[in-house]
Scaffold this motif. Structure first.
Motif, short mmCIF file in Angstrom:
data_model
loop_
_atom_site.label_atom_id
_atom_site.label_comp_id
_atom_site.label_asym_id
_atom_site.label_seq_id
_atom_site.Cartn_x
_atom_site.Cartn_y
_atom_site.Cartn_z
N VAL A 216 58.28 46.72 78.65
CA VAL A 216 59.14 46.14 77.20
C VAL A 216 59.20 47.17 76.22
CG1 VAL A 216 59.15 44.21 75.68
CG2 VAL A 216 58.56 43.69 77.95
N ALA A 217 57.90 47.99 76.02
CA ALA A 217 57.85 48.64 74.92
C ALA A 217 58.62 50.09 75.10
CB ALA A 217 56.49 48.89 74.52
N LEU A 218 59.03 50.39 75.96
CA LEU A 218 60.00 51.49 76.45
C LEU A 218 60.94 51.89 75.55
CD1 LEU A 218 59.74 54.07 78.40
CD2 LEU A 218 61.30 52.78 79.66
N GLY A 219 61.87 51.06 75.32
CA GLY A 219 62.93 51.32 74.26
C GLY A 219 62.39 51.39 72.98
N LEU A 220 61.28 51.13 72.70
CA LEU A 220 60.84 51.39 71.28
C LEU A 220 60.35 52.48 70.94
CD1 LEU A 220 59.09 47.66 71.02
CD2 LEU A 220 61.15 48.42 69.85
N GLU A 221 60.31 53.43 72.04
CA GLU A 221 59.73 54.66 72.09
C GLU A 221 60.64 55.61 71.39
OE1 GLU A 221 58.03 55.85 75.61
OE2 GLU A 221 56.61 54.08 75.77
N GLY A 222 60.16 56.43 70.35
CA GLY A 222 61.18 57.57 69.78
C GLY A 222 61.90 56.89 68.62
N ARG B 111 63.51 38.51 83.43
CA ARG B 111 63.15 38.15 82.16
C ARG B 111 62.30 39.33 81.32
NH1 ARG B 111 61.16 33.39 84.78
NH2 ARG B 111 62.38 31.30 84.13
N VAL B 112 61.63 39.89 82.00
CA VAL B 112 61.26 41.29 81.28
C VAL B 112 62.34 42.09 80.85
CG1 VAL B 112 59.60 43.29 81.70
CG2 VAL B 112 59.04 41.05 82.63
N ALA B 113 63.26 42.36 81.83
CA ALA B 113 64.43 43.35 81.30
C ALA B 113 65.16 42.72 79.89
CB ALA B 113 65.45 43.36 82.52
N LEU B 114 65.27 41.42 79.96
CA LEU B 114 65.89 40.84 78.93
C LEU B 114 65.02 40.97 77.56
CD1 LEU B 114 67.99 39.22 77.44
CD2 LEU B 114 66.95 36.92 78.14
N ALA B 115 63.53 40.86 77.82
CA ALA B 115 62.84 40.98 76.77
C ALA B 115 62.89 42.44 76.34
CB ALA B 115 61.32 40.84 77.18
N ARG B 116 62.71 43.46 77.23
CA ARG B 116 62.95 44.89 76.88
C ARG B 116 64.21 45.07 76.05
NH1 ARG B 116 62.96 48.46 82.06
NH2 ARG B 116 65.20 47.53 82.10
N ALA B 117 65.39 44.51 76.20
CA ALA B 117 66.62 44.65 75.38
C ALA B 117 66.29 44.05 74.07
CB ALA B 117 67.91 43.92 76.37
N LEU B 118 65.87 42.84 74.04
CA LEU B 118 65.51 42.15 72.76
C LEU B 118 64.58 42.85 71.85
CD1 LEU B 118 65.67 38.52 74.12
CD2 LEU B 118 67.37 39.59 73.00
N ALA B 119 63.53 43.51 72.39
CA ALA B 119 62.59 44.04 71.55
C ALA B 119 63.05 45.16 70.60
CB ALA B 119 61.50 44.84 72.45
N VAL B 120 64.23 45.78 70.94
CA VAL B 120 64.71 46.98 69.93
C VAL B 120 65.61 45.90 68.87
CG1 VAL B 120 64.57 48.43 71.68
CG2 VAL B 120 66.64 47.34 71.47
#
Length: 258
Positions: A100-106, A145-154
């Motif tokens: 989930v945190a992957l999209g937050l990197e960078g 659900r995890v994929a949705l969370a990953r998108a929402l995290a950003v």
């Protein structure tokens, strides 16, 4: 439309010809507007350009003509868009929270802040207790659900969803449809949702846009003025589903009684 979140004007996209074949024109002079906080479902036959439109809006494909704008509140959005695919595309070597945190990197966030945002997103989709698990330990519905969370995290201004429930069983699909509507209502996100399933589109969306033809054109726009929570068996919903199927089949939609 006043103060739209998305404006697409005169969009064009063509792929070069191979050999003696003519160029493949996907979009030509294509226009679309989406309001802030609106949930728009896009339906159409395979190959009409639904997923391609999402790729353009996500910045993964460049149009050959025209323009599009996403009205982003820079103070509220870490990234302009969040994208959810049909398959979860989780990295098997990363635990759920790390996926989930992957999209937050960078993005210049500290490790602690990335972890906080990832856990908050997992909490929103009901999976905070699974943060330390591996992807293979979750069911297909949980991975989506995890994929949705990953998108929402950003915290995107725009949530793009490309048939995210298409590979799931009917019961899991219905459960995630309900959860998605709850998340959309709670966050106020603008959502563009691509699906082949007209019933799903009518159940979820504020407006259904029908794409048809080559190049793709808007063959119909159906506003879904139904109360929430919705009933899949309601006669008014069934009538809207029939009207959209008629538009997909190239038959003039019947006039619906009001």
């Amino acid at each position: 439309m006043s103060n739209p979140a998305i404006v697409v004007e005169n969009l064009g996209l063509a792929f070069p010809a191979r050999g003696n074949a003519a160029p493949s024109v996907i979009f030509e002079n294509f226009d679309l507007e989406v309001a802030r906080g609106e949930f728009v479902a896009i339906v159409g036959r395979s190959g009409v350009g639904k997923s391609t439109l999402l790729r353009i809006l996500a910045g993964l494909a460049a149009p050959s003509a025209g323009r599009f704008e996403i009205d982003v509140d820079a103070s509220a959005a870490l990234r302009p868009t969040g994208l959810v695919f049909q398959d979860s595309r989780l990295l098997p070597w990363r635990r759920i929270a790390a996926n989930v945190a992957l999209g937050l990197e960078g993005l210049g966030l500290s490790k602690q802040e990335r972890s906080r945002r990832a856990l908050a997103a997992l909490e929103r989709v009901g999976l905070a207790a699974h943060a330390d698990k591996w992807p293979h330990q979750l069911s297909g519905g949980q991975r989506q659900r995890v994929a949705l969370a990953r998108a929402l995290a950003v915290e995107p201004a725009l949530l793009l969803m490309d048939e995210p429930f298409g590979a799931l069983d009917a019961l899991t699909r219905r459960t995630l449809q309900d959860e998605l509507r709850d998340v959309a209502a709670a966050t106020g996100k603008t959502v563009i949702f691509v699906t082949h399933d007209v019933e799903e589109a009518v159940y979820l969306a504020d407006r259904v846009v029908v794409l048809a033809g080559s190049p793709a054109r808007i063959a119909g726009v159906h506003r879904i003025d139904l109360p929430n929570p919705r009933s899949r068996e309601a006669a008014s919903q069934s009538a809207l589903v029939a009207a959209i199927h008629a538009a997909l089949d190239g038959v003039p939609a019947p006039v619906l009684a009001t």
